[in-house]
Design a protein around this motif. Structure first.
Motif, PDB file in Angstrom:
ATOM      1  N   PHE A 119       0.612  -1.091   0.046  1.00  0.00           N
ATOM      2  CA  PHE A 119       0.010  -0.086  -0.039  1.00  0.00           C
ATOM      3  C   PHE A 119       0.925   1.155   0.158  1.00  0.00           C
ATOM      4  CE2 PHE A 119      -2.784  -3.114   2.381  1.00  0.00           C
ATOM      5  CZ  PHE A 119      -3.945  -3.134   1.333  1.00  0.00           C
ATOM      6  N   SER A 120       2.154   1.051   0.422  1.00  0.00           N
ATOM      7  CA  SER A 120       2.894   2.528   0.520  1.00  0.00           C
ATOM      8  C   SER A 120       4.139   2.474  -0.461  1.00  0.00           C
ATOM      9  CB  SER A 120       3.517   2.392   2.080  1.00  0.00           C
ATOM     10  OG  SER A 120       4.471   1.235   2.178  1.00  0.00           O
ATOM     11  N   GLU A 121       4.371   1.369  -0.930  1.00  0.00           N
ATOM     12  CA  GLU A 121       5.632   1.435  -1.989  1.00  0.00           C
ATOM     13  C   GLU A 121       5.688   0.382  -3.151  1.00  0.00           C
ATOM     14  OE1 GLU A 121       9.037  -0.892   0.039  1.00  0.00           O
ATOM     15  OE2 GLU A 121       8.351   0.627   1.400  1.00  0.00           O
ATOM     16  N   GLY A 122       4.552  -0.315  -3.059  1.00  0.00           N
ATOM     17  CA  GLY A 122       4.086  -1.395  -4.021  1.00  0.00           C
ATOM     18  C   GLY A 122       3.058  -0.687  -5.270  1.00  0.00           C
ATOM     19  N   HIS A 123       2.406  -1.776  -5.726  1.00  0.00           N
ATOM     20  CA  HIS A 123       1.443  -1.735  -6.888  1.00  0.00           C
ATOM     21  C   HIS A 123       0.357  -0.909  -6.429  1.00  0.00           C
ATOM     22  CE1 HIS A 123       0.563  -5.798  -5.156  1.00  0.00           C
ATOM     23  NE2 HIS A 123      -0.706  -5.320  -5.669  1.00  0.00           N
ATOM     24  N   LEU A 124      -0.166  -0.942  -5.076  1.00  0.00           N
ATOM     25  CA  LEU A 124      -1.377  -0.310  -4.731  1.00  0.00           C
ATOM     26  C   LEU A 124      -0.888   1.150  -4.077  1.00  0.00           C
ATOM     27  CD1 LEU A 124      -3.161  -3.185  -2.774  1.00  0.00           C
ATOM     28  CD2 LEU A 124      -3.730  -2.294  -5.243  1.00  0.00           C
ATOM     29  N   LEU A 125       0.069   1.746  -4.337  1.00  0.00           N
ATOM     30  CA  LEU A 125       0.434   2.973  -3.798  1.00  0.00           C
ATOM     31  C   LEU A 125      -0.384   3.921  -4.524  1.00  0.00           C
ATOM     32  CD1 LEU A 125       1.809   5.367  -2.298  1.00  0.00           C
ATOM     33  CD2 LEU A 125       3.527   4.866  -3.918  1.00  0.00           C
ATOM     34  N   GLY A 126      -0.516   3.710  -6.119  1.00  0.00           N
ATOM     35  CA  GLY A 126      -1.269   4.516  -6.883  1.00  0.00           C
ATOM     36  C   GLY A 126      -2.494   4.666  -6.633  1.00  0.00           C
ATOM     37  N   SER A 127      -3.248   3.669  -6.242  1.00  0.00           N
ATOM     38  CA  SER A 127      -4.538   3.240  -5.721  1.00  0.00           C
ATOM     39  C   SER A 127      -4.833   4.016  -4.520  1.00  0.00           C
ATOM     40  CB  SER A 127      -4.877   1.781  -5.699  1.00  0.00           C
ATOM     41  OG  SER A 127      -4.650   1.190  -6.713  1.00  0.00           O
TER      42      SER A 127
END
Length: 263
Positions: A119-127
């Protein structure tokens, strides 16, 4: 002899590399093009002179063909004189567990649930930054685990023979749905963040333009596999390995917010 870290630029790999260096160990971190899972000729040179290796496989141990590649890698590591492999594996993934079975008796499995840091530096950060997390996860509960805990367990397994042959299943200390996680992130970051459950075909269709059809197929299949409730339980793997509790998701959110990850 040094300790090799494969995937040294990844979430866990760079933390493992830094911890080993800070503790005074001789450590060598490699990633593409020095080490490439698709180019077997790069394996032996990277493994030469290593007493132990931390292994992260890309794109995922559940990917088609992964067991054959891992089996060949283990043979190469054995021939190079590597005494211990510490493999990062995925919780609830049948394909990943097939790969685990290819390790040697003294090797270590670090089997992790969903990373907090996605959630903070992976693929969901943009989300998170867009305010909407969309996944085909329904209302399933997940025991999100902190990457710093994973790195600490990996370092212990690489440097202390007492961990030889162990399988550590790592989770956080409590279960949260993705809606719960979005709410805790929203509160810590002081921004609107919501979660919506997507049907798997819609998730796949959204992924294809971003990552291509092959990776979209893999990620969608993984979500369908692990988001069926099989991982909705908490383990004490972090305590078994380190003698301390796992980091709570709320502590992760507070640290990520204060670091500016969601600013």
């Amino acid at each position: 002899m040094s300790i090799l870290v494969i995937g040294a630029t990844g979430k866990t790999g760079r933390r493992v590399t830094q911890r080993l260096a800070d503790a005074g160990h001789a450590v060598r971190g490699v990633s593409r093009p020095v080490f490439d899972w698709e180019r077997r000729e790069t394996w032996a040179p990277a493994l030469t002179g290593a007493s132990a290796a931390y292994v992260t496989y890309s794109p995922d141990l559940a990917a088609p063909g992964a067991p054959e590649i891992v089996e060949a890698f283990v043979k190469t590591a054995t021939a190079a004189g590597v005494e211990r492999l510490v493999l990062l594996s995925g919780r609830g993934e049948a394909g990943a567990q097939r790969c685990e079975g290819l390790l040697r008796a003294g090797d270590v499995v670090v089997r992790a649930s969903w990373f907090n840091q996605n959630f903070s530096e992976g693929h969901l950060l943009g989300s998170v930054m867009s305010g909407l997390i969309a996944l085909p996860a329904g209302d399933v509960a997940e025991p999100f685990v902190d990457v710093d805990d994973i790195a600490d367990v990996a370092v212990a397994a690489l440097t202390d023979a007492r961990h030889a042959g162990r399988v550590y299943e790592l989770t956080g200390p409590r279960l949260l749905t993705f809606a719960d996680a979005a709410a805790e992130i929203a509160e810590a970051a002081d921004r609107d963040v919501a979660y919506v459950s997507l049907p798997a075909p819609d998730f796949h269709a959204a992924l294809v333009p971003e990552v291509g059809p092959e990776l979209a197929d893999l990620l969608t299949a993984l979500c369908e596999e692990v988001f069926d409730g099989r991982n909705a339980s908490v383990t004490d793997g972090v305590r078994q390995a380190l003698g301390r509790p796992a980091r709570d998701f709320a502590d992760f959110c507070a640290a990520a917010a204060s670091s500016g990850a969601w600013t």
